[in-house]
Design a protein around this motif. Structure first.
Motif, short mmCIF file in Angstrom:
data_model
loop_
_atom_site.label_atom_id
_atom_site.label_comp_id
_atom_site.label_asym_id
_atom_site.label_seq_id
_atom_site.Cartn_x
_atom_site.Cartn_y
_atom_site.Cartn_z
N ASN A 55 -8.25 11.69 8.50
CA ASN A 55 -8.14 12.51 7.78
C ASN A 55 -8.94 13.25 7.41
O ASN A 55 -10.18 13.40 6.35
CB ASN A 55 -7.32 12.06 7.07
CG ASN A 55 -6.26 12.72 6.39
OD1 ASN A 55 -6.56 14.06 6.33
ND2 ASN A 55 -6.03 12.81 4.98
N THR A 113 -12.30 12.08 6.39
CA THR A 113 -12.37 10.63 5.91
C THR A 113 -10.74 9.67 6.48
O THR A 113 -10.05 10.06 7.41
CB THR A 113 -11.64 10.31 4.29
OG1 THR A 113 -10.78 11.23 4.35
CG2 THR A 113 -13.28 11.25 3.08
N ARG A 120 -8.20 7.08 6.23
CA ARG A 120 -7.31 6.62 5.47
C ARG A 120 -6.29 5.35 6.41
O ARG A 120 -6.99 5.30 7.60
CB ARG A 120 -5.87 7.43 5.18
CG ARG A 120 -6.39 8.40 5.16
CD ARG A 120 -5.32 9.24 4.27
NE ARG A 120 -3.88 9.03 3.92
CZ ARG A 120 -3.56 8.18 3.20
NH1 ARG A 120 -4.31 8.50 1.67
NH2 ARG A 120 -2.08 7.92 2.24
N LYS A 158 -3.72 0.94 6.06
CA LYS A 158 -2.81 0.60 5.86
C LYS A 158 -2.91 -1.22 6.86
O LYS A 158 -3.90 -1.02 7.97
CB LYS A 158 -1.73 1.08 6.29
CG LYS A 158 -0.78 1.12 7.65
CD LYS A 158 0.62 2.39 7.46
CE LYS A 158 0.29 1.82 9.09
NZ LYS A 158 1.98 2.00 9.59
N TRP A 206 -0.64 3.54 3.20
CA TRP A 206 -1.10 3.87 3.34
C TRP A 206 -2.19 4.48 2.71
O TRP A 206 -1.67 5.01 1.18
CB TRP A 206 -1.15 5.37 4.67
CG TRP A 206 -0.72 5.41 6.03
CD1 TRP A 206 0.46 5.08 6.17
CD2 TRP A 206 -1.64 4.99 6.73
NE1 TRP A 206 0.54 5.30 8.02
CE2 TRP A 206 -0.86 4.75 8.53
CE3 TRP A 206 -2.88 4.70 7.15
CZ2 TRP A 206 -0.95 4.87 9.47
CZ3 TRP A 206 -3.09 4.26 8.21
CH2 TRP A 206 -2.32 4.58 9.59
N HIS A 207 -3.64 3.89 2.49
CA HIS A 207 -4.17 4.18 1.19
C HIS A 207 -5.55 4.06 1.54
O HIS A 207 -6.39 4.86 2.75
CB HIS A 207 -4.29 3.80 0.29
CG HIS A 207 -5.20 1.60 0.95
ND1 HIS A 207 -4.25 1.21 2.14
CD2 HIS A 207 -6.13 1.17 0.65
CE1 HIS A 207 -5.21 0.33 2.62
NE2 HIS A 207 -6.30 0.42 1.07
N ARG A 239 -10.24 6.24 0.96
CA ARG A 239 -10.18 7.71 1.23
C ARG A 239 -11.51 6.93 2.05
O ARG A 239 -12.91 7.21 1.13
CB ARG A 239 -10.00 8.93 0.32
CG ARG A 239 -9.08 9.37 0.75
CD ARG A 239 -9.66 10.84 0.00
NE ARG A 239 -8.12 11.15 -0.50
CZ ARG A 239 -7.05 11.69 0.22
NH1 ARG A 239 -6.76 10.87 0.84
NH2 ARG A 239 -6.31 12.59 -0.56
#
Length: 63
Positions: free
Chosen positions: A19, A22, A24, A26, A32-33, A35
């Motif tokens: 992203n 960085t 992301r 899960k 989804w979390h 960085r």
């Protein structure tokens, strides 16, 4: 799509998506979390969350 080997069968999947600059991620029990800077950081976080072994689904470029 690649075949699933016997070694991979039944293991949870850790999904990671680039992203911007960085990652992301899960996995089982997580949305989804994060960085993360590298895929190694994603794996370390999954290990810290209790996953001993897993298959990595890493996408660095969407079509």
């Amino acid at each position: 799509m690649s075949e699933i080997s016997d070694e991979q069968a039944g293991k949870p999947v850790v999904s990671a998506r680039l992203n911007g600059s960085t990652l992301r991620a899960k996995w089982q029990g997580k949305r989804w979390h994060g960085r993360y800077a590298t895929i190694d950081e994603v794996c370390d976080a999954a290990h810290a969350d209790g996953l001993e072994a897993f298959v990595i689904d890493y996408v660095d470029e969407e079509d």
